[in-house]
Motif scaffolding. Sequence first.
Motif, PDB file in Angstrom:
ATOM      1  N   ARG A 123       0.824  -1.202   0.000  1.00 52.10           N
ATOM      2  CA  ARG A 123       0.000   0.000   0.000  1.00 52.10           C
ATOM      3  C   ARG A 123       0.863   1.259   0.000  1.00 52.10           C
ATOM      4  N   GLU A 142     -14.462   0.260  -2.462  1.00 44.72           N
ATOM      5  CA  GLU A 142     -13.552  -0.288  -3.455  1.00 44.72           C
ATOM      6  C   GLU A 142     -13.066   0.835  -4.366  1.00 44.72           C
ATOM      7  N   ARG A 143     -11.805   0.770  -4.740  1.00 38.72           N
ATOM      8  CA  ARG A 143     -11.219   1.829  -5.546  1.00 38.72           C
ATOM      9  C   ARG A 143     -10.353   1.206  -6.623  1.00 38.72           C
ATOM     10  N   VAL A 145      -7.358   1.555  -9.114  1.00 40.34           N
ATOM     11  CA  VAL A 145      -6.118   2.316  -9.223  1.00 40.34           C
ATOM     12  C   VAL A 145      -5.409   1.904 -10.507  1.00 40.34           C
ATOM     13  N   TRP A 156      -5.656  -7.747  -7.089  1.00 39.38           N
ATOM     14  CA  TRP A 156      -6.490  -7.228  -6.010  1.00 39.38           C
ATOM     15  C   TRP A 156      -5.646  -7.082  -4.764  1.00 39.38           C
ATOM     16  N   THR A 161      -9.545  -1.169   3.198  1.00 45.43           N
ATOM     17  CA  THR A 161      -9.950  -0.407   2.017  1.00 45.43           C
ATOM     18  C   THR A 161      -9.389  -1.117   0.797  1.00 45.43           C
ATOM     19  N   ARG A 163      -8.304  -2.422  -2.856  1.00 48.43           N
ATOM     20  CA  ARG A 163      -7.887  -1.736  -4.069  1.00 48.43           C
ATOM     21  C   ARG A 163      -7.787  -2.747  -5.212  1.00 48.43           C
ATOM     22  N   VAL A 165      -5.990  -2.967  -8.687  1.00 47.53           N
ATOM     23  CA  VAL A 165      -4.881  -2.293  -9.360  1.00 47.53           C
ATOM     24  C   VAL A 165      -4.742  -2.843 -10.775  1.00 47.53           C
TER      25      VAL A 165
END
Length: 312
Positions: A123, A142-143, A145, A156, A161, A163, A165
């Motif tokens: 992270r 969920e974000r 990136v 993943w 939190t 992410r 990617v």
Amino acid sequence: MLVSLALLALGVLTAVVAPRLLTRADWVEREPVVALWVWQCVVAAVLLSFALSMTFSAAAAWQAVRGHVFAPAPRAVIEAYALGTDGPWSAALAVVLAAGGLWTGAMLGREIGVARARRRQRRCELLVRAPLLPGEEPSGGERLVVLEGERPGAWWLPGGTPRLVVTTAALRRLQGRQLDAVLAHEQGHARARHDWLLHCATALAAGFPGVPVFAAFRNQMHRLVELAADDVASRRFGRRTIALALVELNEDRGVFGPGPAHDADLPQRVNRLLTATPRLTAARRLRLTAAAALVPVVPVLVAFVPALTALG
């Protein structure tokens, strides 16, 4: 003492026979989710057998333990277990099994600690490579990136939190719905909490490297979670779409070449998707699931046989 030895023998027998049966089964790749459940039930039965064997051995060796375990039991039930007849052997077996249980807990704690440290490091690296924009608030959900990168990749990053990617090379290479299929694959891992399953399997295999059932459990978990996530993506976007996406993401890594590769299971996954072997019927899936759920019940029944006989 006889019940303790029977439970110990049951655990050893399950640990030896069950992995051989599962590795030879022809339905495992067709139903990876069911296979994951069966493997978990088998390992749970092995651990439960050893835990019950430790409990009865300790009860036979020490009066204090016996008082707690059999406090509400009638005298006929206590006499049926013939406790206190093999003190030294019972104590030795209880100590060995208790040490194994403590070691298992220590290995699981160590694996979780290492995973958390690795996650924090990733992270931090992610924050350096993809910092928040001025005025952007950290998202609690969920974000997605996107990272600049010459090698295509998508993964993943679990945690409080999560992410998802994706590298820019993957965005350039994946066409049409292939990107959506890859994202669905990674989300399938997250929703099923495959990371926790892999942590448990790794902890058991690292703690007991000489026990084949735990090594097989770890290896099969790594393979089956990928097959299960492939099926999640294929049900939404088609088998051919996710198969081509896997090829696009990994063709530059030598996975599909003639020599040995780091991810040797990937060509088999692609072939499985393109072959499209039909699934088992719903009735057979239900029977397998129910049969697997009964496996951990067997050591419990063995433990209660003397009590049921005395009360019957």
